[in-house]
Design a protein around this motif. Sequence first.
Motif, mmCIF file in Angstrom:
data_model
loop_
_atom_site.group_PDB
_atom_site.id
_atom_site.type_symbol
_atom_site.label_atom_id
_atom_site.label_comp_id
_atom_site.label_asym_id
_atom_site.label_seq_id
_atom_site.Cartn_x
_atom_site.Cartn_y
_atom_site.Cartn_z
ATOM 1 N N THR A 64 0.993 -1.677 0.144
ATOM 2 C CA THR A 64 0.024 0.140 -0.210
ATOM 3 C C THR A 64 0.626 1.116 0.093
ATOM 4 O O THR A 64 1.637 1.275 0.623
ATOM 5 C CB THR A 64 -1.056 0.032 1.252
ATOM 6 O OG1 THR A 64 -0.111 0.181 2.426
ATOM 7 C CG2 THR A 64 -1.560 -1.052 1.013
ATOM 8 N N GLY A 65 0.333 2.193 -0.653
ATOM 9 C CA GLY A 65 0.984 3.835 -0.289
ATOM 10 C C GLY A 65 1.440 4.173 1.376
ATOM 11 O O GLY A 65 2.634 4.574 1.116
ATOM 12 N N GLN A 66 0.338 3.951 1.944
ATOM 13 C CA GLN A 66 0.960 4.215 3.099
ATOM 14 C C GLN A 66 2.128 3.288 3.746
ATOM 15 O O GLN A 66 3.095 3.655 4.266
ATOM 16 C CB GLN A 66 0.150 3.924 4.365
ATOM 17 C CG GLN A 66 -0.111 4.143 5.810
ATOM 18 C CD GLN A 66 -1.023 3.667 6.961
ATOM 19 O OE1 GLN A 66 -1.950 3.079 6.130
ATOM 20 N NE2 GLN A 66 -0.512 3.840 8.330
ATOM 21 N N ALA A 67 2.786 1.963 3.574
ATOM 22 C CA ALA A 67 3.818 1.210 4.271
ATOM 23 C C ALA A 67 4.407 1.528 3.544
ATOM 24 O O ALA A 67 6.538 1.409 3.655
ATOM 25 C CB ALA A 67 3.103 -0.616 2.977
ATOM 26 N N VAL A 68 4.688 1.917 1.823
ATOM 27 C CA VAL A 68 5.976 2.280 1.013
ATOM 28 C C VAL A 68 6.333 3.497 1.594
ATOM 29 O O VAL A 68 7.269 3.729 1.842
ATOM 30 C CB VAL A 68 5.898 2.578 -0.492
ATOM 31 C CG1 VAL A 68 6.655 3.809 -1.068
ATOM 32 C CG2 VAL A 68 5.038 1.305 -1.152
ATOM 33 N N ALA A 69 5.711 4.575 1.540
ATOM 34 C CA ALA A 69 6.123 6.087 2.554
ATOM 35 C C ALA A 69 7.049 5.639 4.139
ATOM 36 O O ALA A 69 7.999 6.779 4.627
ATOM 37 C CB ALA A 69 4.593 6.432 2.728
ATOM 38 N N ALA A 70 6.272 4.596 4.942
ATOM 39 C CA ALA A 70 6.479 4.301 6.103
ATOM 40 C C ALA A 70 8.058 3.867 5.657
ATOM 41 O O ALA A 70 8.837 3.490 6.812
ATOM 42 C CB ALA A 70 5.423 3.318 6.740
ATOM 43 N N GLN A 71 7.918 2.293 5.003
ATOM 44 C CA GLN A 71 9.847 1.545 4.407
ATOM 45 C C GLN A 71 10.000 3.235 4.011
ATOM 46 O O GLN A 71 11.622 3.001 4.561
ATOM 47 C CB GLN A 71 9.259 0.844 3.154
ATOM 48 C CG GLN A 71 8.677 -0.446 4.075
ATOM 49 C CD GLN A 71 8.759 -1.324 3.060
ATOM 50 O OE1 GLN A 71 8.629 -1.123 1.719
ATOM 51 N NE2 GLN A 71 9.592 -2.241 3.454
ATOM 52 N N ILE A 72 10.087 4.233 2.705
ATOM 53 C CA ILE A 72 11.224 4.624 2.732
ATOM 54 C C ILE A 72 12.020 5.602 4.421
ATOM 55 O O ILE A 72 12.591 5.677 4.178
ATOM 56 C CB ILE A 72 10.326 5.494 1.549
ATOM 57 C CG1 ILE A 72 10.412 4.975 0.015
ATOM 58 C CG2 ILE A 72 11.400 7.167 1.395
ATOM 59 C CD1 ILE A 72 8.978 5.747 -0.197
ATOM 60 N N MET A 73 10.958 6.028 4.516
ATOM 61 C CA MET A 73 11.077 6.962 5.350
ATOM 62 C C MET A 73 12.464 5.963 6.687
ATOM 63 O O MET A 73 13.154 7.044 7.593
ATOM 64 C CB MET A 73 9.647 7.653 6.292
ATOM 65 C CG MET A 73 9.103 8.892 5.439
ATOM 66 S SD MET A 73 10.133 10.404 5.173
ATOM 67 C CE MET A 73 10.248 10.737 6.568
ATOM 68 N N ALA A 74 11.356 5.364 7.472
ATOM 69 C CA ALA A 74 12.611 4.328 8.018
ATOM 70 C C ALA A 74 13.809 4.486 7.428
ATOM 71 O O ALA A 74 15.061 4.110 8.330
ATOM 72 C CB ALA A 74 11.758 3.460 8.394
ATOM 73 N N THR A 75 13.691 3.745 6.128
ATOM 74 C CA THR A 75 15.467 3.605 5.406
ATOM 75 C C THR A 75 16.081 4.757 5.387
ATOM 76 O O THR A 75 16.802 4.942 5.858
ATOM 77 C CB THR A 75 14.088 3.136 3.982
ATOM 78 O OG1 THR A 75 14.165 1.736 3.886
ATOM 79 C CG2 THR A 75 16.193 2.439 3.342
ATOM 80 N N ILE A 76 15.298 6.094 5.370
ATOM 81 C CA ILE A 76 16.446 7.206 5.397
ATOM 82 C C ILE A 76 17.085 7.650 7.729
ATOM 83 O O ILE A 76 18.035 8.065 7.143
ATOM 84 C CB ILE A 76 15.505 8.137 4.831
ATOM 85 C CG1 ILE A 76 15.281 8.539 3.424
ATOM 86 C CG2 ILE A 76 15.835 9.925 5.510
ATOM 87 C CD1 ILE A 76 14.150 9.397 3.059
ATOM 88 N N GLN A 77 16.200 7.062 7.725
ATOM 89 C CA GLN A 77 16.404 6.942 9.107
ATOM 90 C C GLN A 77 18.297 6.659 9.161
ATOM 91 O O GLN A 77 18.184 7.039 9.779
ATOM 92 C CB GLN A 77 15.051 7.078 10.225
ATOM 93 C CG GLN A 77 14.062 8.754 9.713
ATOM 94 C CD GLN A 77 12.853 8.523 11.484
ATOM 95 O OE1 GLN A 77 12.540 7.400 11.228
ATOM 96 N NE2 GLN A 77 12.253 8.889 11.551
ATOM 97 N N LYS A 78 17.341 4.896 9.221
ATOM 98 C CA LYS A 78 18.374 4.377 9.835
ATOM 99 C C LYS A 78 19.861 4.820 8.774
ATOM 100 O O LYS A 78 21.093 5.234 9.932
ATOM 101 C CB LYS A 78 18.233 2.876 9.025
ATOM 102 C CG LYS A 78 17.207 1.816 9.642
ATOM 103 C CD LYS A 78 16.941 0.542 8.793
ATOM 104 C CE LYS A 78 18.340 -0.018 8.268
ATOM 105 N NZ LYS A 78 16.851 -1.191 8.058
ATOM 106 N N ALA A 79 19.503 5.176 7.185
ATOM 107 C CA ALA A 79 20.670 5.425 6.926
ATOM 108 C C ALA A 79 21.588 6.927 7.069
ATOM 109 O O ALA A 79 22.709 6.959 7.990
ATOM 110 C CB ALA A 79 20.798 5.897 5.200
ATOM 111 N N GLN A 80 20.666 7.483 7.927
ATOM 112 C CA GLN A 80 21.149 9.488 8.762
ATOM 113 C C GLN A 80 21.731 9.038 9.473
ATOM 114 O O GLN A 80 22.315 9.582 10.293
ATOM 115 C CB GLN A 80 19.608 9.790 9.286
ATOM 116 C CG GLN A 80 19.266 10.934 7.687
ATOM 117 C CD GLN A 80 18.046 11.567 8.115
ATOM 118 O OE1 GLN A 80 17.323 11.151 8.742
ATOM 119 N NE2 GLN A 80 17.954 12.400 7.078
#
Length: 173
Positions: free
Chosen positions: A71-87
């Motif tokens: 779902t769009g919501q799941a994709v958005a959550a994955q992108i944000m969490a992956t950005i936070q992990k990288a940061q």
Amino acid sequence: MIGGSPEQVERQLEDWARQAEQKAERYQEMSAAVSAVSATESSPDGVVRVTVNASGAVSALELTDRIREQTGQAVAAQIMATIQKAQARLAGQVQAAMQATIAGEQSTIESVVSSYEQRFPEPVGPPAGEGPGFKRIGELEDETPPSPPVERRQPQRRPIEEDDDFGGGSVLS
């Protein structure tokens, strides 16, 4: 402390200027090394891959075709969490870059690394995408439980009145 003969004072000033120049060169090297830092992380299922630069801004985002299964919501959550992990990985990389260039300046290194840790803390909470609508690869969806039966009401008949001309029978008969 500067003191002594004029020749000694001149030598001391030259040494001081040379040390300041060397320190400035090391700091320029450190600045270039820190600016070149980047961090790349992937989501647990490998669908999202993000690279952030030294300032924490996203410099690359890759999504696999399997993203369509979410779902769009799941994709958005994955992108944000992956950005936070990288940061969150930036602080360690900045520390390594600074150690390689200005190792003797521990208080400066600690100050800069602390700033990164405050701006980009380790993510907390469930792993990326484990929110509503998230499905792991190979996970079967549960069948929707049956809805409770709908109570159907029978239409109420109009009470028969005694003084009715039809005697309770149909008008058509």
